[in-house]
Design a protein around this motif. Structure first.
Motif, PDB file in Angstrom:
ATOM      1  N   CYS A  32       0.909  -1.155   0.396  1.00  0.00           N
ATOM      2  CA  CYS A  32       0.396   0.048  -0.155  1.00  0.00           C
ATOM      3  C   CYS A  32       0.484   1.379  -0.243  1.00  0.00           C
ATOM      4  O   CYS A  32       0.742   2.356   0.022  1.00  0.00           O
ATOM      5  CB  CYS A  32      -1.311   0.081   0.588  1.00  0.00           C
ATOM      6  SG  CYS A  32      -0.433   0.194   3.428  1.00  0.00           S
ATOM      7  N   GLY A  33       2.179   1.199   0.555  1.00  0.00           N
ATOM      8  CA  GLY A  33       2.538   2.330  -0.224  1.00  0.00           C
ATOM      9  C   GLY A  33       2.793   2.865   1.248  1.00  0.00           C
ATOM     10  O   GLY A  33       4.133   4.216   1.504  1.00  0.00           O
ATOM     11  N   ALA A  34       2.960   3.234   2.302  1.00  0.00           N
ATOM     12  CA  ALA A  34       2.469   3.388   4.232  1.00  0.00           C
ATOM     13  C   ALA A  34       4.054   3.391   4.249  1.00  0.00           C
ATOM     14  O   ALA A  34       4.636   3.510   5.445  1.00  0.00           O
ATOM     15  CB  ALA A  34       1.502   2.865   4.419  1.00  0.00           C
ATOM     16  N   VAL A  35       4.730   1.393   4.186  1.00  0.00           N
ATOM     17  CA  VAL A  35       5.682   1.507   4.608  1.00  0.00           C
ATOM     18  C   VAL A  35       6.826   1.881   3.212  1.00  0.00           C
ATOM     19  O   VAL A  35       6.337   1.203   2.088  1.00  0.00           O
ATOM     20  CB  VAL A  35       5.952   0.335   5.890  1.00  0.00           C
ATOM     21  CG1 VAL A  35       8.033  -0.621   6.060  1.00  0.00           C
ATOM     22  CG2 VAL A  35       5.056   0.132   6.212  1.00  0.00           C
ATOM     23  N   ARG A  36       7.666   2.272   3.480  1.00  0.00           N
ATOM     24  CA  ARG A  36       9.107   2.624   2.846  1.00  0.00           C
ATOM     25  C   ARG A  36      10.912   2.087   3.474  1.00  0.00           C
ATOM     26  O   ARG A  36      10.713   2.703   4.495  1.00  0.00           O
ATOM     27  CB  ARG A  36       9.030   3.575   1.808  1.00  0.00           C
ATOM     28  CG  ARG A  36       8.172   4.197   1.075  1.00  0.00           C
ATOM     29  CD  ARG A  36       8.142   3.062  -0.253  1.00  0.00           C
ATOM     30  NE  ARG A  36       9.455   3.298  -1.134  1.00  0.00           N
ATOM     31  CZ  ARG A  36       9.926   2.228  -2.279  1.00  0.00           C
ATOM     32  NH1 ARG A  36       8.692   1.422  -2.223  1.00  0.00           N
ATOM     33  NH2 ARG A  36      10.380   2.583  -2.575  1.00  0.00           N
ATOM     34  N   TYR A  37      11.409   1.449   2.210  1.00  0.00           N
ATOM     35  CA  TYR A  37      13.082   1.429   3.243  1.00  0.00           C
ATOM     36  C   TYR A  37      14.021   1.581   2.202  1.00  0.00           C
ATOM     37  O   TYR A  37      13.776   1.363   1.098  1.00  0.00           O
ATOM     38  CB  TYR A  37      12.866  -0.403   4.264  1.00  0.00           C
ATOM     39  CG  TYR A  37      12.575  -1.808   3.646  1.00  0.00           C
ATOM     40  CD1 TYR A  37      11.629  -1.527   2.893  1.00  0.00           C
ATOM     41  CD2 TYR A  37      13.325  -1.459   3.229  1.00  0.00           C
ATOM     42  CE1 TYR A  37      11.728  -2.950   1.909  1.00  0.00           C
ATOM     43  CE2 TYR A  37      13.586  -3.025   1.640  1.00  0.00           C
ATOM     44  CZ  TYR A  37      12.955  -2.927   1.985  1.00  0.00           C
ATOM     45  OH  TYR A  37      12.577  -4.573   0.669  1.00  0.00           O
ATOM     46  N   ARG A  38      15.084   1.801   2.930  1.00  0.00           N
ATOM     47  CA  ARG A  38      15.746   1.452   2.084  1.00  0.00           C
ATOM     48  C   ARG A  38      17.582   0.374   2.556  1.00  0.00           C
ATOM     49  O   ARG A  38      17.514   1.128   3.924  1.00  0.00           O
ATOM     50  CB  ARG A  38      16.532   2.883   1.555  1.00  0.00           C
ATOM     51  CG  ARG A  38      18.087   2.794   0.786  1.00  0.00           C
ATOM     52  CD  ARG A  38      18.781   4.706   0.806  1.00  0.00           C
ATOM     53  NE  ARG A  38      17.732   4.876  -0.097  1.00  0.00           N
ATOM     54  CZ  ARG A  38      17.967   6.572   0.533  1.00  0.00           C
ATOM     55  NH1 ARG A  38      18.071   6.788   1.543  1.00  0.00           N
ATOM     56  NH2 ARG A  38      16.251   7.246  -0.150  1.00  0.00           N
ATOM     57  N   LEU A  39      17.985  -0.003   2.242  1.00  0.00           N
ATOM     58  CA  LEU A  39      18.630  -0.848   2.497  1.00  0.00           C
ATOM     59  C   LEU A  39      20.170  -0.351   2.289  1.00  0.00           C
ATOM     60  O   LEU A  39      20.687  -0.013   1.322  1.00  0.00           O
ATOM     61  CB  LEU A  39      19.228  -2.448   1.918  1.00  0.00           C
ATOM     62  CG  LEU A  39      18.085  -3.016   2.158  1.00  0.00           C
ATOM     63  CD1 LEU A  39      17.860  -4.630   1.708  1.00  0.00           C
ATOM     64  CD2 LEU A  39      17.394  -3.233   3.579  1.00  0.00           C
ATOM     65  N   ALA A  40      20.728   0.175   3.306  1.00  0.00           N
ATOM     66  CA  ALA A  40      22.011   0.500   3.369  1.00  0.00           C
ATOM     67  C   ALA A  40      23.106   0.190   2.815  1.00  0.00           C
ATOM     68  O   ALA A  40      24.267   1.119   2.455  1.00  0.00           O
ATOM     69  CB  ALA A  40      22.231   1.603   5.435  1.00  0.00           C
ATOM     70  N   SER A  41      22.939  -0.759   2.859  1.00  0.00           N
ATOM     71  CA  SER A  41      24.121  -1.974   2.338  1.00  0.00           C
ATOM     72  C   SER A  41      23.303  -3.300   1.726  1.00  0.00           C
ATOM     73  O   SER A  41      23.057  -3.482   1.900  1.00  0.00           O
ATOM     74  CB  SER A  41      25.616  -1.947   3.062  1.00  0.00           C
ATOM     75  OG  SER A  41      25.273  -3.003   3.369  1.00  0.00           O
ATOM     76  N   LYS A  42      24.416  -4.104   0.451  1.00  0.00           N
ATOM     77  CA  LYS A  42      23.956  -5.480   0.366  1.00  0.00           C
ATOM     78  C   LYS A  42      23.951  -5.697   1.897  1.00  0.00           C
ATOM     79  O   LYS A  42      24.774  -5.693   2.692  1.00  0.00           O
ATOM     80  CB  LYS A  42      25.052  -6.077  -0.206  1.00  0.00           C
ATOM     81  CG  LYS A  42      25.543  -4.774  -1.843  1.00  0.00           C
ATOM     82  CD  LYS A  42      25.237  -6.261  -3.242  1.00  0.00           C
ATOM     83  CE  LYS A  42      24.765  -5.783  -4.412  1.00  0.00           C
ATOM     84  NZ  LYS A  42      24.393  -6.362  -5.204  1.00  0.00           N
ATOM     85  N   PRO A  43      23.257  -6.744   1.625  1.00  0.00           N
ATOM     86  CA  PRO A  43      23.264  -7.982   3.021  1.00  0.00           C
ATOM     87  C   PRO A  43      24.162  -8.655   2.822  1.00  0.00           C
ATOM     88  O   PRO A  43      25.254  -9.318   2.293  1.00  0.00           O
ATOM     89  CB  PRO A  43      21.887  -9.026   2.815  1.00  0.00           C
ATOM     90  CG  PRO A  43      21.759  -8.993   1.163  1.00  0.00           C
ATOM     91  CD  PRO A  43      22.583  -7.268   0.439  1.00  0.00           C
ATOM     92  N   MET A  44      24.400  -9.166   4.397  1.00  0.00           N
ATOM     93  CA  MET A  44      25.604 -10.509   4.333  1.00  0.00           C
ATOM     94  C   MET A  44      25.464 -11.491   3.492  1.00  0.00           C
ATOM     95  O   MET A  44      26.677 -12.053   2.995  1.00  0.00           O
ATOM     96  CB  MET A  44      25.728 -10.576   5.845  1.00  0.00           C
ATOM     97  CG  MET A  44      25.661  -9.694   6.981  1.00  0.00           C
ATOM     98  SD  MET A  44      25.968 -10.060   8.286  1.00  0.00           S
ATOM     99  CE  MET A  44      23.993  -9.341   9.097  1.00  0.00           C
ATOM    100  N   PHE A  45      24.238 -11.946   3.429  1.00  0.00           N
ATOM    101  CA  PHE A  45      24.331 -13.131   2.694  1.00  0.00           C
ATOM    102  C   PHE A  45      22.232 -13.487   2.604  1.00  0.00           C
ATOM    103  O   PHE A  45      21.498 -12.195   2.987  1.00  0.00           O
ATOM    104  CB  PHE A  45      24.483 -14.484   4.099  1.00  0.00           C
ATOM    105  CG  PHE A  45      24.939 -15.700   3.667  1.00  0.00           C
ATOM    106  CD1 PHE A  45      26.183 -15.776   2.752  1.00  0.00           C
ATOM    107  CD2 PHE A  45      24.465 -16.952   3.083  1.00  0.00           C
ATOM    108  CE1 PHE A  45      26.402 -16.674   1.710  1.00  0.00           C
ATOM    109  CE2 PHE A  45      24.653 -18.077   2.743  1.00  0.00           C
ATOM    110  CZ  PHE A  45      25.804 -18.034   2.250  1.00  0.00           C
ATOM    111  N   VAL A  46      22.135 -14.293   1.240  1.00  0.00           N
ATOM    112  CA  VAL A  46      21.214 -14.213   0.981  1.00  0.00           C
ATOM    113  C   VAL A  46      20.477 -15.683   1.252  1.00  0.00           C
ATOM    114  O   VAL A  46      21.547 -16.678   0.859  1.00  0.00           O
ATOM    115  CB  VAL A  46      20.556 -13.641  -0.298  1.00  0.00           C
ATOM    116  CG1 VAL A  46      18.959 -13.743  -0.615  1.00  0.00           C
ATOM    117  CG2 VAL A  46      20.483 -12.732  -0.467  1.00  0.00           C
ATOM    118  N   HIS A  47      19.221 -16.298   2.053  1.00  0.00           N
ATOM    119  CA  HIS A  47      18.408 -17.216   1.927  1.00  0.00           C
ATOM    120  C   HIS A  47      17.471 -17.922   0.677  1.00  0.00           C
ATOM    121  O   HIS A  47      16.442 -17.166   0.965  1.00  0.00           O
ATOM    122  CB  HIS A  47      18.216 -18.050   3.439  1.00  0.00           C
ATOM    123  CG  HIS A  47      19.065 -18.200   4.224  1.00  0.00           C
ATOM    124  ND1 HIS A  47      18.958 -18.361   5.588  1.00  0.00           N
ATOM    125  CD2 HIS A  47      20.426 -18.511   4.377  1.00  0.00           C
ATOM    126  CE1 HIS A  47      19.980 -18.282   6.433  1.00  0.00           C
ATOM    127  NE2 HIS A  47      20.924 -18.945   5.311  1.00  0.00           N
TER     128      HIS A  47
END
Ligand SMILES: [Zn+2]
Ligand SMILES: [Zn+2]
Length: 155
Positions: free
Chosen positions: A11-26
């Protein structure tokens, strides 16, 4: 050019940005993830909580039973209930971000496939994918820099 790792709920009520790449992706094919997502697997980017910059809104934790007996809080938009990330095991400094909520869903891909013992038979994995019937040895699979980042927050 750097990839902007921005995302949000439906719905657009929450927006975020990751400050860097993650450590790992599962990519987790376990039965809990299948039930919680109503789908075949979940895509989790493991990252420090303080690297998730909230641009708008604030997701609310919803507790679900975890197969391991450890607590699992899924953070959802209070309005549309989209699941944005998880806290597995009550570790406030560590988050598992659902990469399907990124604007650019191609920006990150799984480093490993886990719990493939319950992978649905029609889900094919790419050639050369690192896949594990249950879990894996973190020290073998994670890049050294990521292990360092994890140790910095969990000790
Ligand atoms: Zn929403
Ligand atoms: Zn799972």
């Amino acid at each position: 050019m750097t990839t902007r790792l921005e995302g949000g709920c439906a719905c657009g009520a929450v927006r975020y940005r990751l400050a860097s790449k993650p450590m790992f992706v599962h990519c987790c094919h376990c039965k809990d993830c299948q039930r919680q997502t109503g789908s075949a697997f979940v895509l989790n980017a493991i990252i420090e909580t303080d690297r998730i910059e909230l641009l708008k809104g604030k997701p609310k934790p919803v507790r679900v039973p975890a197969g391991s007996g450890r607590v699992h809080d899924i953070y959802r938009c209070a309005k549309c209930q989209t699941a944005l990330w998880s806290d597995y095991g009550g570790r406030p400094k560590l988050r598992f971000v659902r990469i399907g909520t990124l604007d650019n869903k191609r920006a990150l891909k799984p480093d490993v496939h886990i719990f493939t013992r319950s992978k649905l038979p029609w889900v094919g994995l790419p050639k050369g994918a690192r896949a594990f019937k249950v879990y894996y040895d973190m020290k073998k699979e994670w890049p050294a820099a990521s292990l360092k980042r994890r140790q910095a927050i969990l000790g």
